[in-house]
Design a protein around this motif. Structure first.
Motif, PDB file in Angstrom:
ATOM      1  N   VAL A  41       0.874  -1.177   0.000  1.00  0.00           N
ATOM      2  CA  VAL A  41       0.000   0.000   0.000  1.00  0.00           C
ATOM      3  C   VAL A  41       0.906   1.220   0.000  1.00  0.00           C
ATOM      4  O   VAL A  41       1.612   1.490   0.973  1.00  0.00           O
ATOM      5  CB  VAL A  41      -0.922   0.005   1.225  1.00  0.00           C
ATOM      6  CG1 VAL A  41      -1.855   1.225   1.174  1.00  0.00           C
ATOM      7  CG2 VAL A  41      -1.738  -1.287   1.292  1.00  0.00           C
ATOM      8  N   HIS A  88       1.683   5.195  -0.196  1.00  0.00           N
ATOM      9  CA  HIS A  88       1.123   6.519   0.125  1.00  0.00           C
ATOM     10  C   HIS A  88       1.874   7.571  -0.670  1.00  0.00           C
ATOM     11  O   HIS A  88       3.114   7.567  -0.703  1.00  0.00           O
ATOM     12  CB  HIS A  88       1.255   6.795   1.623  1.00  0.00           C
ATOM     13  CG  HIS A  88       0.340   5.985   2.465  1.00  0.00           C
ATOM     14  ND1 HIS A  88      -0.538   6.536   3.372  1.00  0.00           N
ATOM     15  CD2 HIS A  88       0.137   4.645   2.534  1.00  0.00           C
ATOM     16  CE1 HIS A  88      -1.233   5.575   3.957  1.00  0.00           C
ATOM     17  NE2 HIS A  88      -0.836   4.420   3.468  1.00  0.00           N
ATOM     18  N   SER A 111      -2.892  10.560  -1.845  1.00  0.00           N
ATOM     19  CA  SER A 111      -3.116   9.482  -2.816  1.00  0.00           C
ATOM     20  C   SER A 111      -2.687   8.140  -2.250  1.00  0.00           C
ATOM     21  O   SER A 111      -1.777   8.051  -1.426  1.00  0.00           O
ATOM     22  CB  SER A 111      -2.348   9.772  -4.106  1.00  0.00           C
ATOM     23  OG  SER A 111      -0.950   9.731  -3.892  1.00  0.00           O
ATOM     24  N   ARG A 112      -3.367   7.092  -2.694  1.00  0.00           N
ATOM     25  CA  ARG A 112      -3.044   5.723  -2.298  1.00  0.00           C
ATOM     26  C   ARG A 112      -3.080   4.849  -3.549  1.00  0.00           C
ATOM     27  O   ARG A 112      -3.953   5.011  -4.401  1.00  0.00           O
ATOM     28  CB  ARG A 112      -4.052   5.164  -1.296  1.00  0.00           C
ATOM     29  CG  ARG A 112      -4.227   5.980  -0.035  1.00  0.00           C
ATOM     30  CD  ARG A 112      -3.075   5.811   0.918  1.00  0.00           C
ATOM     31  NE  ARG A 112      -3.331   6.500   2.169  1.00  0.00           N
ATOM     32  CZ  ARG A 112      -3.038   7.786   2.404  1.00  0.00           C
ATOM     33  NH1 ARG A 112      -2.495   8.509   1.431  1.00  0.00           N
ATOM     34  NH2 ARG A 112      -3.290   8.343   3.567  1.00  0.00           N
ATOM     35  N   ARG A 113      -2.160   3.927  -3.642  1.00  0.00           N
ATOM     36  CA  ARG A 113      -2.247   2.915  -4.698  1.00  0.00           C
ATOM     37  C   ARG A 113      -1.638   1.626  -4.170  1.00  0.00           C
ATOM     38  O   ARG A 113      -0.889   1.631  -3.188  1.00  0.00           O
ATOM     39  CB  ARG A 113      -1.543   3.374  -5.982  1.00  0.00           C
ATOM     40  CG  ARG A 113      -0.040   3.538  -5.902  1.00  0.00           C
ATOM     41  CD  ARG A 113       0.506   4.159  -7.185  1.00  0.00           C
ATOM     42  NE  ARG A 113       1.961   4.295  -7.140  1.00  0.00           N
ATOM     43  CZ  ARG A 113       2.829   3.491  -7.765  1.00  0.00           C
ATOM     44  NH1 ARG A 113       2.373   2.475  -8.512  1.00  0.00           N
ATOM     45  NH2 ARG A 113       4.133   3.685  -7.689  1.00  0.00           N
ATOM     46  N   GLU A 114      -1.989   0.522  -4.805  1.00  0.00           N
ATOM     47  CA  GLU A 114      -1.524  -0.786  -4.370  1.00  0.00           C
ATOM     48  C   GLU A 114      -0.803  -1.484  -5.514  1.00  0.00           C
ATOM     49  O   GLU A 114      -1.268  -1.435  -6.661  1.00  0.00           O
ATOM     50  CB  GLU A 114      -2.697  -1.638  -3.882  1.00  0.00           C
ATOM     51  CG  GLU A 114      -3.415  -1.020  -2.688  1.00  0.00           C
ATOM     52  CD  GLU A 114      -4.485  -1.933  -2.113  1.00  0.00           C
ATOM     53  OE1 GLU A 114      -4.711  -3.035  -2.690  1.00  0.00           O
ATOM     54  OE2 GLU A 114      -5.095  -1.568  -1.095  1.00  0.00           O
ATOM     55  N   GLU A 146       6.572   9.245  -2.905  1.00  0.00           N
ATOM     56  CA  GLU A 146       5.812   8.087  -2.417  1.00  0.00           C
ATOM     57  C   GLU A 146       6.600   7.307  -1.362  1.00  0.00           C
ATOM     58  O   GLU A 146       7.826   7.268  -1.374  1.00  0.00           O
ATOM     59  CB  GLU A 146       5.458   7.156  -3.571  1.00  0.00           C
ATOM     60  CG  GLU A 146       4.365   7.679  -4.482  1.00  0.00           C
ATOM     61  CD  GLU A 146       3.893   6.632  -5.468  1.00  0.00           C
ATOM     62  OE1 GLU A 146       2.718   6.707  -5.871  1.00  0.00           O
ATOM     63  OE2 GLU A 146       4.694   5.746  -5.860  1.00  0.00           O
TER      64      GLU A 146
END
Length: 300
Positions: A148, A150, A155-158, A175
């Motif tokens: 995960v 940040h 913003s968040r993405r996996e 990030e």
């Protein structure tokens, strides 16, 4: 609150290593600090980064310290998974309560080196540094862990951990790895490694192996023999087809032996004829580790 300590860090080699150290108290503050200082380097335990600084291989203009961010120092449960904070230390992951959840990751953490390394080194640092000998990496690859990430502006993405380790996806400017999501398989899993003369406790070859009864699968990853953990997918599928998942989950010794050879051939290629003695030795080592790991998992 974010604090600055100008000229706070110096290398033992003499030249100034960093102009400033920023110590954010939250992930959002850390991301904002990195976005504001593109040349800054995040540091948690610093076990790998400071070795590079002291060896003269790295001269960061600034550091963003992650040690005060409490939200990434523990874990929580989420839909059949464990959401592990990137700031978890090897020492914390080695404790019995964590080992009951993710045994192979706990075993890797306990094998990560002497106490000072285990107390300082973190899960996120192990992933971000991506050193081939990182003990947690083959376990995370076998578990098919998800990172995960940040980023700026909340913003968040996996991304799969395997994508980052293979360079298929990289961290973007600003990030940070915030958490690692790992499935709770409630089934046997094993970590083993072989060490040599390359450093105290440093793996020459390692294996993370997990059983996934719900999917009737075996997942195996070999570490230290390549720049990233290697998954012998055909060997996994072949041996999973031989296991009686509804019975005692036993395999004949010949099948275990064949699995080890299958994994070794996939992960340590010949590299031409005649095969070099070093390659043969490494292949034998990988075969033994894979065979023992599967054997232990099936009898646990």
């Amino acid at each position: 609150m974010t604090t600055h300590a100008p000229h706070a860090l110096h290398s033992s080699q003499g030249p100034q290593a960093a102009q400033s150290v920023t110590l954010p108290a939250s992930l959002d503050e850390a991301v904002a600090a990195l976005a504001a200082m593109p040349a800054a380097v995040p540091v948690a335990g610093g076990t790998d980064l400071m070795a590079s600084v002291n060896a003269g291989l790295l001269r960061p203009a600034a550091l963003v310290g992650l040690g005060r961010i409490n939200e990434i120092r523990g874990w929580q449960y989420q839909d059949g998974h464990a959401l592990l904070g990137a700031g978890l230390t090897h020492a914390r992951m080695g404790r019995p309560d964590f080992a009951a959840l993710i045994p192979a990751l706990a075993a890797a953490a306990r094998a990560a080196g002497p106490p000072q390394i285990r107390n300082a080194g973190t899960l996120g640092g192990n992933i971000a540094t991506a050193a081939p000998t990182g003990d947690a990496l083959p376990v995370l690859a076998a578990l098919e862990a998800i990172l995960v990430i940040h980023g700026p502006g909340g913003s968040r993405r996996e991304i799969p951990v395997s994508h980052l380790l293979a360079g298929r996806e990289m961290l973007r400017p600003g990030e940070l790895i915030g958490f690692v999501r790992v499935p709770l398989l409630h089934a046997p899993q094993v970590f083993l490694k072989a060490t040599g003369r390359t450093g105290p406790g440093r793996a020459v070859a390692s294996v993370g192996l997990v059983l996934d009864p719900a999917r009737r699968g075996v997942r195996c990853a070999i570490g230290a023999v390549a720049p990233m953990p290697l998954r012998p997918l055909e060997a996994e599928q072949w041996v999973a087809s031989l296991i009686d998942w509804d019975g005692e989950r036993t395999l004949a010794p010949e099948a275990l032996e064949a699995f080890g050879e299958y994994v070794a051939a996939a992960c340590v290629p010949d590299q031409g004829e005649p095969v070099a003695p070093g390659v043969l030795h490494l292949r034998r080592m990988v075969a033994v580790l894979a065979r023992r790991a599967l054997g232990r998992a099936l009898t646990s």
